[in-house]
Motif scaffolding. Structure first.
Motif, PDB file in Angstrom:
ATOM      1  N   MET A  82      -4.720   9.348  -3.759  1.00 43.57           N
ATOM      2  CA  MET A  82      -4.422   7.917  -3.597  1.00 43.57           C
ATOM      3  C   MET A  82      -3.999   7.601  -2.166  1.00 43.57           C
ATOM      4  N   GLU A  83      -3.187   8.460  -1.568  1.00 44.26           N
ATOM      5  CA  GLU A  83      -2.762   8.235  -0.191  1.00 44.26           C
ATOM      6  C   GLU A  83      -3.970   8.163   0.736  1.00 44.26           C
ATOM      7  N   LEU A  84      -4.884   9.101   0.562  1.00 44.71           N
ATOM      8  CA  LEU A  84      -6.083   9.143   1.395  1.00 44.71           C
ATOM      9  C   LEU A  84      -6.931   7.891   1.195  1.00 44.71           C
ATOM     10  N   LEU A  85      -7.168   7.514  -0.053  1.00 49.97           N
ATOM     11  CA  LEU A  85      -7.999   6.342  -0.328  1.00 49.97           C
ATOM     12  C   LEU A  85      -7.344   5.042   0.118  1.00 49.97           C
ATOM     13  N   LEU A  86      -6.051   4.897  -0.116  1.00 51.40           N
ATOM     14  CA  LEU A  86      -5.375   3.668   0.320  1.00 51.40           C
ATOM     15  C   LEU A  86      -5.356   3.547   1.837  1.00 51.40           C
ATOM     16  N   THR A  87      -5.149   4.655   2.520  1.00 48.76           N
ATOM     17  CA  THR A  87      -5.165   4.645   3.983  1.00 48.76           C
ATOM     18  C   THR A  87      -6.554   4.275   4.489  1.00 48.76           C
ATOM     19  N   LEU A  88      -7.579   4.847   3.877  1.00 48.01           N
ATOM     20  CA  LEU A  88      -8.954   4.535   4.253  1.00 48.01           C
ATOM     21  C   LEU A  88      -9.278   3.070   3.957  1.00 48.01           C
ATOM     22  N   LEU A  89      -8.871   2.589   2.808  1.00 49.63           N
ATOM     23  CA  LEU A  89      -9.107   1.194   2.438  1.00 49.63           C
ATOM     24  C   LEU A  89      -8.439   0.247   3.433  1.00 49.63           C
ATOM     25  N   ALA A  90      -7.198   0.514   3.757  1.00 47.11           N
ATOM     26  CA  ALA A  90      -6.474  -0.353   4.689  1.00 47.11           C
ATOM     27  C   ALA A  90      -7.133  -0.351   6.067  1.00 47.11           C
ATOM     28  N   ALA A  91      -7.639   0.777   6.482  1.00 47.84           N
ATOM     29  CA  ALA A  91      -8.222   0.896   7.820  1.00 47.84           C
ATOM     30  C   ALA A  91      -9.633   0.330   7.907  1.00 47.84           C
ATOM     31  N   THR A  92     -10.362   0.299   6.811  1.00 50.96           N
ATOM     32  CA  THR A  92     -11.778  -0.040   6.918  1.00 50.96           C
ATOM     33  C   THR A  92     -12.201  -1.319   6.204  1.00 50.96           C
ATOM     34  N   SER A  93     -11.357  -1.861   5.350  1.00 51.67           N
ATOM     35  CA  SER A  93     -11.769  -3.027   4.571  1.00 51.67           C
ATOM     36  C   SER A  93     -11.921  -4.263   5.445  1.00 51.67           C
ATOM     37  N   ARG A  94     -12.996  -4.992   5.169  1.00 51.14           N
ATOM     38  CA  ARG A  94     -13.219  -6.280   5.843  1.00 51.14           C
ATOM     39  C   ARG A  94     -12.821  -7.442   4.952  1.00 51.14           C
ATOM     40  N   ASP A  95     -12.351  -7.119   3.768  1.00 51.42           N
ATOM     41  CA  ASP A  95     -11.908  -8.150   2.836  1.00 51.42           C
ATOM     42  C   ASP A  95     -10.645  -8.800   3.403  1.00 51.42           C
ATOM     43  N   ALA A  98      -6.988  -7.142   4.105  1.00 52.25           N
ATOM     44  CA  ALA A  98      -6.513  -7.087   5.495  1.00 52.25           C
ATOM     45  C   ALA A  98      -5.139  -7.745   5.632  1.00 52.25           C
ATOM     46  N   GLY A  99      -4.911  -8.809   4.873  1.00 52.73           N
ATOM     47  CA  GLY A  99      -3.610  -9.491   4.931  1.00 52.73           C
ATOM     48  C   GLY A  99      -2.467  -8.628   4.426  1.00 52.73           C
ATOM     49  N   TYR A 100      -2.784  -7.667   3.598  1.00 50.00           N
ATOM     50  CA  TYR A 100      -1.771  -6.765   3.043  1.00 50.00           C
ATOM     51  C   TYR A 100      -1.833  -5.373   3.664  1.00 50.00           C
ATOM     52  N   ARG A 101      -2.546  -5.243   4.755  1.00 47.11           N
ATOM     53  CA  ARG A 101      -2.731  -3.935   5.373  1.00 47.11           C
ATOM     54  C   ARG A 101      -1.414  -3.193   5.619  1.00 47.11           C
ATOM     55  N   PRO A 102      -0.414  -3.812   6.254  1.00 45.90           N
ATOM     56  CA  PRO A 102       0.841  -3.057   6.483  1.00 45.90           C
ATOM     57  C   PRO A 102       1.486  -2.570   5.183  1.00 45.90           C
ATOM     58  N   ALA A 103       1.465  -3.395   4.150  1.00 43.17           N
ATOM     59  CA  ALA A 103       2.067  -2.983   2.880  1.00 43.17           C
ATOM     60  C   ALA A 103       1.263  -1.842   2.252  1.00 43.17           C
ATOM     61  N   ILE A 104      -0.061  -1.962   2.283  1.00 38.21           N
ATOM     62  CA  ILE A 104      -0.904  -0.902   1.711  1.00 38.21           C
ATOM     63  C   ILE A 104      -0.680   0.412   2.446  1.00 38.21           C
ATOM     64  N   GLU A 105      -0.598   0.344   3.761  1.00 39.12           N
ATOM     65  CA  GLU A 105      -0.356   1.567   4.542  1.00 39.12           C
ATOM     66  C   GLU A 105       1.001   2.163   4.211  1.00 39.12           C
ATOM     67  N   GLU A 106       1.993   1.342   3.999  1.00 38.25           N
ATOM     68  CA  GLU A 106       3.330   1.840   3.660  1.00 38.25           C
ATOM     69  C   GLU A 106       3.332   2.457   2.261  1.00 38.25           C
ATOM     70  N   TYR A 107       2.707   1.778   1.308  1.00 41.71           N
ATOM     71  CA  TYR A 107       2.628   2.323  -0.054  1.00 41.71           C
ATOM     72  C   TYR A 107       1.802   3.603  -0.098  1.00 41.71           C
ATOM     73  N   ALA A 108       0.815   3.719   0.772  1.00 42.39           N
ATOM     74  CA  ALA A 108      -0.003   4.935   0.804  1.00 42.39           C
ATOM     75  C   ALA A 108       0.864   6.161   1.073  1.00 42.39           C
ATOM     76  N   LYS A 109       1.898   5.993   1.869  1.00 42.32           N
ATOM     77  CA  LYS A 109       2.793   7.109   2.188  1.00 42.32           C
ATOM     78  C   LYS A 109       3.675   7.490   0.994  1.00 42.32           C
ATOM     79  N   ASP A 110       4.061   6.480   0.206  1.00 42.24           N
ATOM     80  CA  ASP A 110       4.940   6.749  -0.931  1.00 42.24           C
ATOM     81  C   ASP A 110       4.688   5.698  -1.996  1.00 42.24           C
ATOM     82  N   LEU A 111       3.902   6.022  -2.974  1.00 41.18           N
ATOM     83  CA  LEU A 111       3.545   5.074  -4.019  1.00 41.18           C
ATOM     84  C   LEU A 111       4.742   4.707  -4.888  1.00 41.18           C
ATOM     85  N   HIS A 112       5.823   5.435  -4.826  1.00 41.36           N
ATOM     86  CA  HIS A 112       7.006   5.143  -5.617  1.00 41.36           C
ATOM     87  C   HIS A 112       7.974   4.228  -4.880  1.00 41.36           C
ATOM     88  N   ALA A 113       7.690   3.937  -3.628  1.00 36.53           N
ATOM     89  CA  ALA A 113       8.585   3.111  -2.816  1.00 36.53           C
ATOM     90  C   ALA A 113       8.541   1.662  -3.303  1.00 36.53           C
TER      91      ALA A 113
END
Length: 175
Positions: free
Chosen positions: A141-154, A158-173
């Motif tokens: 999940m960390e790998l996919l969420l990081t990839l999604l945040a970095a590559t999505s054109r949606d 994109a508006g939630y990129r910082p949150a997605i990147e943060e959650y990618a590090k710790d899904l329990h946060a």
């Protein structure tokens, strides 16, 4: 060009022409005919990494994954693959290992490949699937969420990129 068994210019030209014909057959959808020719080329030039890669590829396209593995391994052990072909062979071998249920080998192959080609999203995607298969769901999940945040054109993503990147590090946060 990769090594051939005779070393002569005539043999090299023959190899190049025969390989081009076989690849053309695969690209034209005549995969079984291409496989027969590539198997013969692999027997004639057993240390030729490019021939081995093309032979592996055609086996994969025919659903003959187990038969593809030794050709992928031979291609990657040899010299002479372009960076694109090396990347393709690593992806092919890793995804084939995964398809055969050889998940740890898939993780190792795809993990090494993703480190070698860090900008390749396909390698990371297949690595995430293999990680999932080994029970490493958080890493997947960390790998996919990081990839999604970095590559999505949606724009919504994109508006939630910082949150997605943060959650990618710790899904329990919680935020």
């Amino acid at each position: 060009m990769s090594e051939n068994t005779t070393g002569s210019a005539e043999s090299a030209e023959s190899r190049d022409g025969l390989l081009a014909e076989a690849v053309g057959l695969r690209e034209a959808g005549r995969r079984e005919e291409a496989r027969e020719r590539l198997v013969a080329l692999s027997a004639r030039w057993p240390r030729d990494a490019e021939v081995a890669y093309q032979t592996a590829w055609v086996h994969d396209t025919l659903g003959l994954e187990a038969e593809a593995v030794p050709y992928y391994e031979r291609a990657l052990a040899g010299e002479g693959l372009s960076d694109d072909d090396r990347r393709g062979a690593l992806l092919g071998l890793g995804s084939t290992y995964r398809g055969l249920g050889r998940y740890e080998e898939a993780v190792t192959t795809l993990g090494d490949a993703a480190a070698e080609f860090p900008d390749d999203g396909a390698l990371k995607t297949f690595l995430a699937m293999a990680l999932y298969n080994t029970g490493r769901t958080h890493d997947a999940m960390e790998l996919l969420l990081t990839l999604l945040a970095a590559t999505s054109r949606d724009p919504e993503i994109a508006g939630y990129r910082p949150a997605i990147e943060e959650y990618a590090k710790d899904l329990h946060a919680t935020m």
